[in-house]
Write an enzyme that holds these catalytic residues in place. Structure first.
Site, PDB file in Angstrom:
ATOM      1  N   HIS A  32     -10.845  -1.659  10.078  1.00  0.00           N
ATOM      2  CA  HIS A  32      -9.694  -2.229  10.526  1.00  0.00           C
ATOM      3  C   HIS A  32     -10.177  -2.602  12.434  1.00  0.00           C
ATOM      4  O   HIS A  32      -9.742  -3.483  12.386  1.00  0.00           O
ATOM      5  CB  HIS A  32      -8.623  -1.509  10.720  1.00  0.00           C
ATOM      6  CG  HIS A  32      -7.814  -1.065   9.605  1.00  0.00           C
ATOM      7  ND1 HIS A  32      -8.440   0.070   8.910  1.00  0.00           N
ATOM      8  CD2 HIS A  32      -6.975  -1.684   8.638  1.00  0.00           C
ATOM      9  CE1 HIS A  32      -7.681   0.053   7.376  1.00  0.00           C
ATOM     10  NE2 HIS A  32      -6.912  -0.818   7.520  1.00  0.00           N
TER      11      HIS A  32
ATOM     12  N   ARG B 161      -7.489  10.276   2.303  1.00  0.00           N
ATOM     13  CA  ARG B 161      -6.889   9.327   1.228  1.00  0.00           C
ATOM     14  C   ARG B 161      -8.019   9.501   0.077  1.00  0.00           C
ATOM     15  O   ARG B 161      -7.672   8.936  -1.056  1.00  0.00           O
ATOM     16  CB  ARG B 161      -7.052   7.824   1.761  1.00  0.00           C
ATOM     17  CG  ARG B 161      -6.091   7.534   2.943  1.00  0.00           C
ATOM     18  CD  ARG B 161      -6.546   6.280   3.709  1.00  0.00           C
ATOM     19  NE  ARG B 161      -6.302   5.130   2.668  1.00  0.00           N
ATOM     20  CZ  ARG B 161      -6.880   4.010   3.132  1.00  0.00           C
ATOM     21  NH1 ARG B 161      -7.595   3.702   4.282  1.00  0.00           N
ATOM     22  NH2 ARG B 161      -6.518   2.853   2.454  1.00  0.00           N
TER      23      ARG B 161
ATOM     24  N   ARG C 140       3.953   2.976   2.916  1.00  0.00           N
ATOM     25  CA  ARG C 140       4.700   2.142   3.712  1.00  0.00           C
ATOM     26  C   ARG C 140       6.395   2.344   3.564  1.00  0.00           C
ATOM     27  O   ARG C 140       6.883   2.277   4.619  1.00  0.00           O
ATOM     28  CB  ARG C 140       4.545   0.767   3.358  1.00  0.00           C
ATOM     29  CG  ARG C 140       3.182   0.364   3.309  1.00  0.00           C
ATOM     30  CD  ARG C 140       2.185   0.437   4.231  1.00  0.00           C
ATOM     31  NE  ARG C 140       0.842  -0.193   4.562  1.00  0.00           N
ATOM     32  CZ  ARG C 140       0.019   0.470   5.194  1.00  0.00           C
ATOM     33  NH1 ARG C 140       0.237   1.237   6.249  1.00  0.00           N
ATOM     34  NH2 ARG C 140      -1.313  -0.202   5.102  1.00  0.00           N
TER      35      ARG C 140
ATOM     36  N   ASP D  91       0.779  -1.158  -0.195  1.00  0.00           N
ATOM     37  CA  ASP D  91      -0.004   0.164   0.026  1.00  0.00           C
ATOM     38  C   ASP D  91       0.781   1.316  -0.118  1.00  0.00           C
ATOM     39  O   ASP D  91       1.497   1.640   1.112  1.00  0.00           O
ATOM     40  CB  ASP D  91      -0.855  -0.022   1.475  1.00  0.00           C
ATOM     41  CG  ASP D  91      -2.081  -0.937   1.134  1.00  0.00           C
ATOM     42  OD1 ASP D  91      -2.873  -0.949  -0.050  1.00  0.00           O
ATOM     43  OD2 ASP D  91      -2.330  -1.779   2.177  1.00  0.00           O
TER      44      ASP D  91
ATOM     45  N   ASP E 189     -10.363  -7.235   0.748  1.00  0.00           N
ATOM     46  CA  ASP E 189      -9.656  -6.430   1.693  1.00  0.00           C
ATOM     47  C   ASP E 189      -8.885  -7.589   2.847  1.00  0.00           C
ATOM     48  O   ASP E 189      -9.276  -8.700   2.800  1.00  0.00           O
ATOM     49  CB  ASP E 189     -10.334  -5.685   2.481  1.00  0.00           C
ATOM     50  CG  ASP E 189      -9.685  -4.276   2.836  1.00  0.00           C
ATOM     51  OD1 ASP E 189      -8.309  -4.324   2.849  1.00  0.00           O
ATOM     52  OD2 ASP E 189      -9.937  -3.177   3.143  1.00  0.00           O
TER      53      ASP E 189
ATOM     54  N   LYS F 103     -10.600   1.043  -4.844  1.00  0.00           N
ATOM     55  CA  LYS F 103     -10.858   0.660  -3.639  1.00  0.00           C
ATOM     56  C   LYS F 103     -11.801   1.579  -3.003  1.00  0.00           C
ATOM     57  O   LYS F 103     -11.530   2.925  -3.125  1.00  0.00           O
ATOM     58  CB  LYS F 103      -9.830  -0.059  -2.662  1.00  0.00           C
ATOM     59  CG  LYS F 103      -8.731   0.888  -2.369  1.00  0.00           C
ATOM     60  CD  LYS F 103      -7.728   0.105  -1.615  1.00  0.00           C
ATOM     61  CE  LYS F 103      -6.453   1.393  -1.240  1.00  0.00           C
ATOM     62  NZ  LYS F 103      -4.989   0.518  -0.760  1.00  0.00           N
ATOM     63  N   HIS F 104     -12.720   1.493  -2.113  1.00  0.00           N
ATOM     64  CA  HIS F 104     -13.225   0.222  -1.580  1.00  0.00           C
ATOM     65  C   HIS F 104     -14.656  -0.121  -1.889  1.00  0.00           C
ATOM     66  O   HIS F 104     -15.461   0.585  -1.307  1.00  0.00           O
ATOM     67  CB  HIS F 104     -12.913   0.170   0.152  1.00  0.00           C
ATOM     68  CG  HIS F 104     -11.453   0.391   0.538  1.00  0.00           C
ATOM     69  ND1 HIS F 104     -11.145   1.601   0.820  1.00  0.00           N
ATOM     70  CD2 HIS F 104     -10.492  -0.431   0.844  1.00  0.00           C
ATOM     71  CE1 HIS F 104      -9.859   1.594   1.287  1.00  0.00           C
ATOM     72  NE2 HIS F 104      -9.599   0.252   1.328  1.00  0.00           N
TER      73      HIS F 104
END
Length: 351
Positions: A176, A133, A70, A62, A248, A163-164
């Site tokens: 999450h 995002r 990352r 990601d 996901d 996504k999503h």
């Protein structure tokens, strides 16, 4: 049949991980910040994976930009997607969105990474899990920016992942941590949230789609990631999407309503997912590999394997050549400046 993407514990490849990655059910892996120390180290880790695992693996990450990036030290500071609309003129927005897509993809391909899961097509900025995002709360603006970002990715040689699906932007809960519920009317979801996906599919821009761990109560009782209604009826039949469907991360709390890890995997596959992510759950991975039985006689085996092949990087880029490229140099400075301005705007709002 290869269907599972798993993660690694640290910065070096362990023998157990070589064995897990070599399992016939494993299609690839996803890298996280914990796997990263610097560019040389991450390149060596990827090289070790490629050499020690004797089959092609789809290596993913990601690397969206903004807070979901990352790899940072030694890489371009990519803007949050909202930053384009908030800091640039209309003409600059589309131009820099394309450059951001190219820059991100080129840097990842230069590491021998196949795919970064991008872009986010969720609308609006209220959801904690999405926030900046998202490109925009306006459908037309979000679609326009996403098209250009994807064009940049494709130009560099990377497939796109929207996504999503069908839209995570209008729930406040973070999938999450829990399973979000969206009880808005079906017409509102289809007329608004679904539009970026529908329009980009119609323009053949999306190579893959990742559904949300969100339950849309007026449409179906299952999270979209485990819903035949969303994945087979809407995505495949109504929207005629022919690309890959990723689940996901099935290790997320939002997927918990689908049962244990084996049950989650079966439900996601039966619902229409081609590839499954399962991260931060080593025991869960082992349970799935021991108990999920798939054969070449599965009805969608050939189609799923063909879709997987389409996700591997389509170009070869050497890092030392990339950093000498004038386009990369210009983007490296300009994109970091955009993100810096966006962070200043946010800081001023919080004062």
């Amino acid at each position: 049949m290869s269907t599972l993407l798993i993660d690694l514990k640290g910065k070096e490849l362990e023998q157990e991980e070589v064995e897990l990655l070599s399992h016939p059910l494993v299609a690839g892996l996803i890298l996280f910040t914990r796997n990263f120390e610097d560019r040389e180290q991450i390149q060596e880790l990827i090289r070790s994976v490629r050499q020690r695992v004797k089959k092609p693996l789809l290596i993913t990450v990601d690397q969206e930009g903004g807070r979901v990036q990352r790899f940072r030290d030694g890489f371009t500071m990519l803007p949050s997607m909202q930053a384009f609309q908030e800091t640039l003129s209309a003409t600059e927005q589309v131009s820099f969105a394309k450059e951001a897509g190219w820059q991100m993809a080129a840097e990842m391909i230069a590491l021998d990474i196949d795919l970064s899961f991008a872009p986010v097509l969720d609308l609006g900025h209220e959801c904690r899990a999405i926030g900046d995002r998202s490109f925009s709360s306006d459908v037309k603006s979000a679609v326009n920016l996403a098209i250009n970002f994807i064009d940049g990715m494709h130009q560099a040689g990377m497939a796109s992942t929207g996504k999503h699906f069908p839209g995570h932007g209008h729930v406040l809960a973070d999938s999450h941590l829990e399973t979000p519920y969206d009880d808005r009317a079906k017409d509102e979801i289809f007329g608004y949230d679904l539009q970026p996906f529908q329009q980009l599919i119609s323009q053949n821009k999306l190579d893959a789609i990742m559904p949300a761990h969100v339950i849309y109560g007026q449409c179906d009782s299952q999270p979209a990631s485990g819903s035949e209604y969303w994945l087979k009826e809407i995505l495949r039949k109504k929207l005629n999407f022919q690309g890959t469907i990723f689940s996901d991360d099935l290790g997320m709390k939002g997927a918990g309503v689908m049962g244990n890890f084996v049950e989650r995997s079966k439900k996601a596959l039966n619902a229409g997912c081609d590839l499954l992510l399962l991260c931060n759950e080593r025991e869960g991975v082992i349970q799935v590999l021991d108990n999920l039985k798939l054969t070449e006689n599965e009805p969608h085996f050939m189609a799923r394997q063909a879709r997987l092949k389409n996700l591997f990087k389509r170009s070869v880029i050497e890092w030392n050549d990339l950093v000498l490229d004038q386009r990369w140099k210009l983007n490296h400075r300009n994109l970091a400046d955009i993100q810096s301005r966006w962070l200043d705007i946010q800081a001023a709002k919080n004062d």
